[in-house]
Design an enzyme around this catalytic site. Structure first.
Site, mmCIF file in Angstrom:
data_model
loop_
_atom_site.group_PDB
_atom_site.id
_atom_site.type_symbol
_atom_site.label_atom_id
_atom_site.label_comp_id
_atom_site.label_asym_id
_atom_site.label_seq_id
_atom_site.Cartn_x
_atom_site.Cartn_y
_atom_site.Cartn_z
ATOM 1 N N ILE A 254 0.194 0.102 12.828
ATOM 2 C CA ILE A 254 0.351 0.654 11.478
ATOM 3 C C ILE A 254 1.234 1.890 11.509
ATOM 4 O O ILE A 254 0.913 2.880 12.167
ATOM 5 C CB ILE A 254 -1.015 0.964 10.845
ATOM 6 C CG1 ILE A 254 -1.795 -0.342 10.676
ATOM 7 C CG2 ILE A 254 -0.850 1.669 9.508
ATOM 8 C CD1 ILE A 254 -3.138 -0.187 10.051
ATOM 9 N N GLY A 255 2.355 1.798 10.820
ATOM 10 C CA GLY A 255 3.255 2.936 10.698
ATOM 11 C C GLY A 255 3.955 3.326 11.990
ATOM 12 O O GLY A 255 4.555 4.390 12.081
ATOM 13 N N SER B 189 3.518 -2.499 10.303
ATOM 14 C CA SER B 189 4.972 -2.358 10.488
ATOM 15 C C SER B 189 5.776 -3.580 10.058
ATOM 16 O O SER B 189 6.794 -3.908 10.684
ATOM 17 C CB SER B 189 5.281 -1.991 11.949
ATOM 18 O OG SER B 189 4.757 -0.711 12.246
ATOM 19 N N GLU C 61 -6.823 4.011 8.110
ATOM 20 C CA GLU C 61 -6.698 5.453 7.873
ATOM 21 C C GLU C 61 -7.999 6.013 7.293
ATOM 22 O O GLU C 61 -8.373 7.153 7.567
ATOM 23 C CB GLU C 61 -5.484 5.730 6.968
ATOM 24 C CG GLU C 61 -4.191 5.562 7.757
ATOM 25 C CD GLU C 61 -2.991 5.100 6.957
ATOM 26 O OE1 GLU C 61 -2.983 5.220 5.720
ATOM 27 O OE2 GLU C 61 -2.038 4.585 7.595
ATOM 28 N N ASN D 297 0.859 -1.186 0.000
ATOM 29 C CA ASN D 297 0.000 0.000 0.000
ATOM 30 C C ASN D 297 0.898 1.239 0.000
ATOM 31 O O ASN D 297 1.526 1.540 1.014
ATOM 32 C CB ASN D 297 -0.896 -0.055 1.253
ATOM 33 C CG ASN D 297 -1.708 1.207 1.438
ATOM 34 O OD1 ASN D 297 -1.837 2.025 0.533
ATOM 35 N ND2 ASN D 297 -2.276 1.363 2.633
HETATM 36 C C1 PEP Z 1 -0.753 -0.293 5.994
HETATM 37 O O1 PEP Z 1 -0.800 0.824 5.551
HETATM 38 O O2 PEP Z 1 -1.666 -1.076 5.733
HETATM 39 C C2 PEP Z 1 0.387 -0.673 6.823
HETATM 40 C C3 PEP Z 1 0.370 -1.870 7.370
HETATM 41 O O3 PEP Z 1 1.382 0.241 6.995
HETATM 42 P P1 PEP Z 1 2.849 -0.002 7.670
HETATM 43 O O4 PEP Z 1 3.405 -1.251 7.051
HETATM 44 O O5 PEP Z 1 3.617 1.213 7.320
HETATM 45 O O6 PEP Z 1 2.618 -0.177 9.129
#
Ligand code: PEP
Length: 255
Positions: free
Chosen positions: A171-172, A212, A96, A9
């Site tokens: 996430i992130g 992550s 998000e 993504n």
């Molecule tokens: C995501 O956007 O679905 C995601 C898992 O982001 P990240 O890998 O940066 O945590």
């Protein structure tokens, strides 16, 4: 049937030129490998990226969609438009979208229907926030998200749905769920699907982990039977990292 998938993504990153460069690098790296790779560029880059990946094992998808065909919906994009631009998949219900843009479960449900009616596949994201986890509500939250999103869907249509378990707090943030914890939640998701669609249905569904994922932490997840691949954000923006994650997935799943 369960599929092994590596999804990237790109979120709101990369110009058209940068997107094409990354796509070409991925094309070279993943050429001929037996892995189903899906990338989700920005809307503006979708068409040119999909053109440059034609005939490869890398598909493209939309990061979001609106459920109407066309009309006075400023700023939105329809399933037909995504499909015309080359999308084969659409991410629906990313945290998000749920949390920054306040998308409710009922809207997510409508989006899923419009995507499958237009013969594209859905990656449905579900996951709990930190406060929900701390309050012991993880299963309740995930169950509600899935039950509303997939309410009334036929078993045939279920073939077009992939679920991504993405704990919002992972996430992130650089923090991941523990692999065992993630696998437990995947098992729980399969049990909800059994309950909704009949025994054994959950076992057939592809469920990805997201949150992550990096080359240095992914092996612990990929070795687990419950986990059919990954939805990767940040690390999908770097060709080498995304490829390394793909290599780990292929090794662990013996592809
Ligand atoms: C995501 O956007 O679905 C995601 C898992 O982001 P990240 O890998 O940066 O945590």
């Amino acid at each position: 049937m369960r599929d092994i998938i590596l999804a990237g993504n790109w979120k709101m990153h990369k110009t058209i030129k940068e997107s094409k460069e990354l796509a070409l690098c991925l094309k070279e790296k993943f050429a001929g490998l037996p892995l189903n790779v899906i990338i989700f560029p920005t809307f503006t880059a979708l068409y040119s990226v999909s053109e440059s990946l034609k005939g490869t094992n890398i598909s493209v998808g939309g990061q979001n969609v609106y459920f109407e065909k066309e009309g006075a919906f400023t700023g939105e994009i329809s399933p037909i438009m995504l499909k015309e631009a080359g999308a084969k998949y659409v991410i629906v219900g990313h945290s998000e979208r749920r949390n920054i843009f306040n998308e409710p479960d009922e809207l997510i449900k409508k989006k899923i229907r419009s995507v499958v009616e237009n013969e594209m596949d859905v990656i449905l994201c579900v996951g709990e926030k930190l406060e929900e986890r701390d309050a012991g509500r993880t299963e309740e939250v995930i169950s509600k998200e899935i039950r509303i999103a997939l309410d009334g869907i036929s078993r045939e249509v279920l073939d077009r749905i992939i679920i991504a378990y993405e704990p919002v707090w992972a996430i992130g943030t650089g923090v991941t769920a523990s692999p065992d914890e993630a696998a437990e939640i995947h098992k729980f998701i399969r049990s909800i699907l059994d309950d909704m669609f009949g025994r054994g249905m959950g076992a057939n569904m592809t469920i990805l982990y997201g949150g992550s994922i990096k080359p240095k932490n992914f092996r612990e997840f990929a070795v687990l039977d419950e986990i059919d691949g990954g939805l990767v954000g940040g690390a999908s923006l770097k060709c080498e990292d995304f490829y390394d994650i793909g290599k780990i997935l292929m090794e662990c799943k013996k592809l």
